[in-house]
Scaffold this motif. Structure first.
Motif, PDB file in Angstrom:
ATOM      1  N   GLU A   6       0.825  -1.210   0.000  1.00 20.38           N
ATOM      2  CA  GLU A   6       0.000   0.000   0.000  1.00 20.38           C
ATOM      3  C   GLU A   6       0.859   1.260   0.000  1.00 20.38           C
ATOM      4  N   ASN A   9       3.705   3.116  -3.670  1.00 20.22           N
ATOM      5  CA  ASN A   9       3.620   4.210  -4.640  1.00 20.22           C
ATOM      6  C   ASN A   9       4.288   5.492  -4.157  1.00 20.22           C
ATOM      7  N   GLN A  15       6.543  14.498  -5.173  1.00 21.10           N
ATOM      8  CA  GLN A  15       5.369  15.289  -4.800  1.00 21.10           C
ATOM      9  C   GLN A  15       4.395  14.531  -3.901  1.00 21.10           C
ATOM     10  N   ASN A  16       4.494  13.184  -3.861  1.00 27.79           N
ATOM     11  CA  ASN A  16       3.540  12.442  -3.025  1.00 27.79           C
ATOM     12  C   ASN A  16       4.150  11.965  -1.705  1.00 27.79           C
ATOM     13  N   THR A  19       2.083  13.076   1.734  1.00 28.91           N
ATOM     14  CA  THR A  19       0.660  12.828   1.933  1.00 28.91           C
ATOM     15  C   THR A  19       0.442  11.570   2.771  1.00 28.91           C
ATOM     16  N   THR A  21      -1.437   7.819   3.253  1.00 28.34           N
ATOM     17  CA  THR A  21      -1.871   6.736   2.361  1.00 28.34           C
ATOM     18  C   THR A  21      -2.577   5.670   3.186  1.00 28.34           C
ATOM     19  N   PRO A  22      -3.667   5.126   2.667  1.00 21.92           N
ATOM     20  CA  PRO A  22      -4.443   4.182   3.475  1.00 21.92           C
ATOM     21  C   PRO A  22      -3.762   2.821   3.586  1.00 21.92           C
ATOM     22  N   LYS A  27      -8.522   0.307   3.404  1.00 17.81           N
ATOM     23  CA  LYS A  27      -8.953  -0.027   2.041  1.00 17.81           C
ATOM     24  C   LYS A  27     -10.016  -1.122   2.043  1.00 17.81           C
TER      25      LYS A  27
ATOM     26  N   GLU B 242      -4.442  14.231  -2.613  1.00 17.70           N
ATOM     27  CA  GLU B 242      -3.080  13.709  -2.800  1.00 17.70           C
ATOM     28  C   GLU B 242      -2.993  12.249  -2.365  1.00 17.70           C
ATOM     29  N   THR B 246      -1.954   9.229  -4.858  1.00 14.50           N
ATOM     30  CA  THR B 246      -0.802   8.395  -4.496  1.00 14.50           C
ATOM     31  C   THR B 246      -1.199   6.925  -4.447  1.00 14.50           C
ATOM     32  N   GLU B 247      -2.316   6.672  -3.773  1.00 18.78           N
ATOM     33  CA  GLU B 247      -2.793   5.285  -3.635  1.00 18.78           C
ATOM     34  C   GLU B 247      -3.017   4.632  -4.995  1.00 18.78           C
ATOM     35  N   ARG B 248      -3.556   5.390  -5.940  1.00 17.20           N
ATOM     36  CA  ARG B 248      -3.893   4.816  -7.238  1.00 17.20           C
ATOM     37  C   ARG B 248      -2.754   4.962  -8.254  1.00 17.20           C
ATOM     38  N   GLY B 249      -1.608   5.461  -7.798  1.00 19.64           N
ATOM     39  CA  GLY B 249      -0.445   5.545  -8.679  1.00 19.64           C
ATOM     40  C   GLY B 249      -0.605   6.540  -9.812  1.00 19.64           C
ATOM     41  N   ASP B 251       0.292  10.320 -11.110  1.00 17.54           N
ATOM     42  CA  ASP B 251       1.114  11.524 -10.912  1.00 17.54           C
ATOM     43  C   ASP B 251       0.297  12.755 -11.267  1.00 17.54           C
ATOM     44  N   TRP B 252       0.787  13.924 -10.865  1.00 19.04           N
ATOM     45  CA  TRP B 252       0.025  15.127 -11.153  1.00 19.04           C
ATOM     46  C   TRP B 252       0.916  16.314 -11.499  1.00 19.04           C
TER      47      TRP B 252
END
Lengths: 55, 489
Positions: A6, A9, A15-16, A19, A21-22, A27, B242, B246-249, B251-252
């Motif tokens: 999980e 990524n 940039q991520n 944040t 993440t679950p 989920k 965000e 991120t979870e779904r992969g 980018d932005w």
């Protein structure tokens, strides 16, 4: 690979990186039918309140 | 007998026309002028665009519905308004040009006592070179703005899926096609529905998916973002957005003004002034919106378009258009009655009214290019405003010209929004959100600008069920089937 999939990524200092993440439990609950039936009722009630305040 | 003319048969215009017909009865006439033969539940175009719904499931013929409601239906587009009449008559009229088969190109002057401008937007693809010409979609990208566009997008997506199944990697670029776009929510839904469908097709690992938008931060959505109460915290939509990306992969690229589109490549300028380009095999870029180009003339035939309409082509209403800089903005700048300040029998609702200013903070690059979302006026607020305007006009027709007008300010109104992130009865998800009020009121709610007791959001299967139920519920309501008035906007 020992890491949790999980979190795979997230890329360090990209940039991520900052944040949230679950995890697997969060989920799983998203598509847990029993839990989501309860959430369905609660979300609908909350939406009805907002709708009633807006008319 | 009074005549109300409604220009446009979308969510706002259809709501206004059907309620007005019900309240006025057969003693007065309601006329709808819309160039489309079919009504489209636009929020479900997302699912048409990924092949999970057909065009027929999201549209229906307007003629039988209006016949049942006693509404005079003219399949035509409005060209110009003469709110003072002309040299031979004092009666105001609108000039329309028919689009129905057999009558294309013929014009008619329709006199009115009251008029509602609910034309919706012109899809201004032509604002970005390569994105399209005028209001027509170009050849390099796809769109989900109309049901036909969405069908085309679905076919192009299927071609990409087939290529990936043959081992050919594909790049997806989804978002906004100009620095002044709105409707980020539709693009947000589409990118995650594509990601969901690629997973379903077993080709997700062959796809690079990227978001590009004019938002200064992810989760702005044209409303300056929102804070939702979660686990005892007021959490910014930026964090939630965000997290999902991120979870779904996915980018932005944010703060981007797409300034040119070519075959397989989009060029853009960022808020910091730098230029970039992004290659793609499949791209859906939302166009900016503009007014539909209605003209207005006074009794002498002089052009008074600038008096009636704002420079962007949307109709002026009772908003404060002189608010100036962001620091001076107030919730009270937003219109309440949607009455035109010059002609008291003209109203505008839905996307067709000119907002006083954006909701998101205006920004521009060092090169002077404005890059910020423009304010959304769709969905629930659009329906509520349409109903309030119809109520005002019906009261003035039935109770007299001095009857008080009904109010529906977006600064005093909430909205429920369900953003699909993938369709499926047991594996679908959607972000279910409420926001109150739509336009933040920083005087009433210091800090976030909104009441966090009524502003919340969560993603899950329940949200998908709600979106699916709303699809059927609103089409039921729009078809004026039994109990339609009981379904809220």
């Amino acid at each position: 690979m020992a890491g949790k999939k999980e979190e795979a990524n997230i890329k360090a200092y990209s940039q991520n990186f900052t944040t949230m993440t679950p995890g697997p439990f969060a989920k799983k609950m998203r598509t847990c039918v029993i839990f989501q039936i309860i959430r369905f009722i609660i979300i609908n009630l909350k939406m009805l309140v907002v709708v009633s305040k807006s008319h | 007998m009074a005549r109300l003319v409604v220009l446009g048969g979308g969510v706002s215009g259809h709501t206004a026309a059907t309620f007005a017909a019900k309240w006025l009865g057969s003693a007065h006439e309601v006329v709808v002028v819309t160039p489309n033969a079919k009504w489209n539940w636009i929020p479900s175009n997302i699912w048409v665009g990924v092949g999970q719904m057909s065009k027929e499931e999201v549209t229906f013929d307007l003629a039988p519905v209006y016949a049942k409601a006693g509404i005079t239906y003219k399949q035509a587009k409005a060209l110009s308004l003469n709110p003072e009449g002309n040299a031979t008559s004092n009666k105001p009229f609108v000039t329309v040009e028919f689009t129905a088969a057999g009558k294309e190109g013929t014009t008619e002057n329709i006199e009115y006592d009251y008029i509602i401008n609910a034309t919706g937007p012109k899809l201004n693809f032509g604002a970005t070179p390569g994105l399209g010409e005028g209001s027509n979609l170009g050849e390099h990208t796809v769109s989900v703005c109309t049901a036909d566009h969405a069908v085309h997008a679905s076919h192009e997506l299927e071609k990409c899926i087939q290529k990936m199944k043959k081992g050919e990697r594909q790049k997806f670029l989804i978002g906004t096609g100009h620095g002044m776009c709105t409707c980020q929510g539709a693009a947000f839904e589409y990118i995650f529905n594509i990601e969901h469908e690629l997973n379903r097709a077993g080709v997700r690992d062959m796809a690079d998916i990227k978001w590009i938008s004019n938002e200064s931060f992810l989760g702005d959505f044209g409303v300056g973002g929102l804070h939702m109460k979660t686990m005892g915290y007021a959490v910014s939509s930026k964090i939630f957005a965000e997290s999902l990306f991120t979870e779904r992969g996915v980018d932005w690229i944010i703060g981007a003004h797409v300034n040119k589109v070519e075959s397989g490549k989009a060029h853009y300028e960022l808020l910091d002034g730098t230029m970039g380009e992004e290659e793609f095999n499949f791209s859906m870029l939302i166009p900016p919106f503009a007014g539909v180009g209605l003209k207005a003339f006074d009794k002498a035939g002089e052009d008074i378009t600038a008096t009636v309409f704002a420079p962007n082509g949307f109709m002026k209403v009772d908003a404060n258009y002189a608010a100036g800089a962001y620091e001076n903005w107030k919730a009270s700048d937003w219109p309440k009655t949607y009455q035109n300040p010059t002609y008291s029998n003209m109203f505008a609702c839905g996307i067709a009214f000119a907002p006083p200013h954006p909701i998101s903070k205006p920004m521009s690059s060092p090169n002077g290019t404005p890059i910020n979302p423009t304010p959304p006026r769709t969905g629930m607020p659009s329906g509520i405003i349409g109903k309030a305007v119809a109520h005002s006009i019906c009261d003035r027709i039935l109770k007299g010209e001095n009857a008080p007008l009904h109010e529906a300010s977006m600064a005093n109104m909430g909205a429920a929004c369900v953003a699909s992130a993938g369709k499926g009865l047991f594996n679908g998800t959607a972000a279910a959100m409420t926001i109150y009020p739509v336009v933040p009121d920083f005087e009433k709610y210091p800090g976030t600008g909104r009441d966090t007791d009524y502003t919340f959001g969560e993603i899950g299967l329940a949200g998908h069920w709600i979106k699916h139920i709303l699809h059927h519920l609103f089409i039921w309501k729009a078809k004026l089937k039994a109990g339609w008035t009981l379904i809220p906007e």
